[in-house]
Design an enzyme around this catalytic site. Structure first.
Site, PDB file in Angstrom:
ATOM      1  CD  GLU A 200      38.737 -21.991  60.043  1.00  0.00           C
ATOM      2  OE1 GLU A 200      38.967 -20.806  59.700  1.00  0.00           O
ATOM      3  OE2 GLU A 200      39.638 -22.836  60.174  1.00  0.00           O
ATOM      4  CD  GLU A 203      40.763 -19.938  64.243  1.00  0.00           C
ATOM      5  OE1 GLU A 203      41.110 -20.727  65.142  1.00  0.00           O
ATOM      6  OE2 GLU A 203      40.997 -20.148  63.029  1.00  0.00           O
ATOM      7  CD  GLU A 204      38.329 -17.260  57.477  1.00  0.00           C
ATOM      8  OE1 GLU A 204      37.426 -16.665  56.825  1.00  0.00           O
ATOM      9  OE2 GLU A 204      38.912 -18.274  57.053  1.00  0.00           O
TER      10      GLU A 204
END
Length: 322
Positions: A200, A203-204
């Site tokens: 995460e 990805e962010e």
């Protein structure tokens, strides 16, 4: 006892309807049927073919007379099954076509043999199958519900300057609020919590990070789709610094002094966020110890799993023993 009946291919007539008033019994779409006979016993059985006592089966284009004749031939037969380790039964299925009336007769005979009951209700659905179940004993149904919890993570990524990685989101409840928050996300099926936190963050924000510890977790109920929710606060160590934020979901991302993050009115005004902030602060100051993932296996499976525990705990027989 549990008997699962799983169909992943069209083995009946395409015009067959499920539980119709006619003798047609099964849907032409992929379906799983589950039969339960002993209380408190549930096992996950994977199967993919129909395995009847007779390998020959009727084509879906057979005439009614032929179907009736075949049904009479099969009347004293039941679906072939194998006992499993949990006191249950596995019925395997093939891709061979089978006439609905023949299948209905076999199923009725099998159910009569297993527990003299016929009838199913929807348990859950997945993209590749539909699961129906039938509780056979005359006692309270104890088949566990499917997927009672959603699992999410929040990533506390802190660098050597005590700066934390924070984002502003383009959607959801934080959209347009100006609130800076930790990267968050949902754990994928089959994914470890530690891996989900690393993914995460990447990805962010585009930042590579290493999982350090699980600091705390929160459980809530009646959340998404009325399911319960588990949210794990994870600490990560950054392995890179440059930010390349995800344009689709993230409005902004930056490294922010932890004190500035914690001082936000939104953080101070909510118990949960304030508690998380205090835990993160205590961890940075060496006053708090989280849980580290320790690879383990059990006597039931050789698959590697993770036990989250304090890193200073030593187990009997470990390499750390004196």
């Amino acid at each position: 006892m549990i008997i699962k009946f799983i169909c992943r291919s069209t083995f009946l007539s395409p015009r067959t309807s499920f539980f119709s008033s006619k003798r047609h019994f099964f849907s032409c779409r992929p379906v799983k049927l589950s039969f339960c006979q002993n209380q408190g016993k549930l096992t996950k059985i994977r199967c993919g073919i129909i395995n009847l006592n007779t390998r020959s089966s009727m084509s879906c284009s057979a005439t009614p007379a032929m179907a009736k004749e075949k049904e009479m031939e099969q009347v004293d037969k039941i679906l072939a099954a194998k006992e499993d380790d949990y006191g249950g039964v596995t019925v395997e299925m093939t891709n061979e076509p089978l006439d609905p009336s023949v299948f209905a007769s076999l199923l009725r005979a099998s159910l009569s043999h297993w527990r003299q009951q016929e009838g199913f209700y929807y348990h859950h659905a997945e993209p590749k199958y539909l699961m129906l179940v039938s509780w056979l004993p005359g006692t309270a149904n104890t088949i566990p519900a499917n997927a009672t919890h959603r699992v999410g993570i929040g990533a506390f990524v802190v660098n050597e300057r005590n700066e934390v990685l924070v984002v502003q989101e383009k959607s959801g409840r934080f959209r347009g609020t100006g609130v800076w928050k930790f990267p968050t996300g949902v754990v994928d099926e089959g994914e470890d919590i530690s891996d989900a936190a690393v993914r995460e963050v990447k990805e962010e924000t585009g930042v590579n990070a290493k999982f350090v510890e699980l600091l705390a977790f929160r459980q809530s109920h009646k959340s998404f789709f009325d399911k319960s929710d588990l949210f794990f606060v994870c600490m990560l160590q950054p392995l890179s610094h440059d930010i390349q934020m995800q344009e689709r979901e993230i409005e902004a991302a930056q490294w922010m002094p932890f004190e500035q993050y914690a001082a936000q009115p939104f953080v101070q005004g909510h118990d949960l966020l304030r508690y998380i902030s205090d835990i993160c602060s205590a961890k940075m100051e060496g006053r708090y110890t989280g849980f580290s993932p320790v690879p383990t296996v059990t006597g039931f499976s050789a698959k590697k799993t993770y036990l989250y525990m304090h890193g200073n705990v030593r187990t009997t027989g470990s390499s750390n023993d004196p």
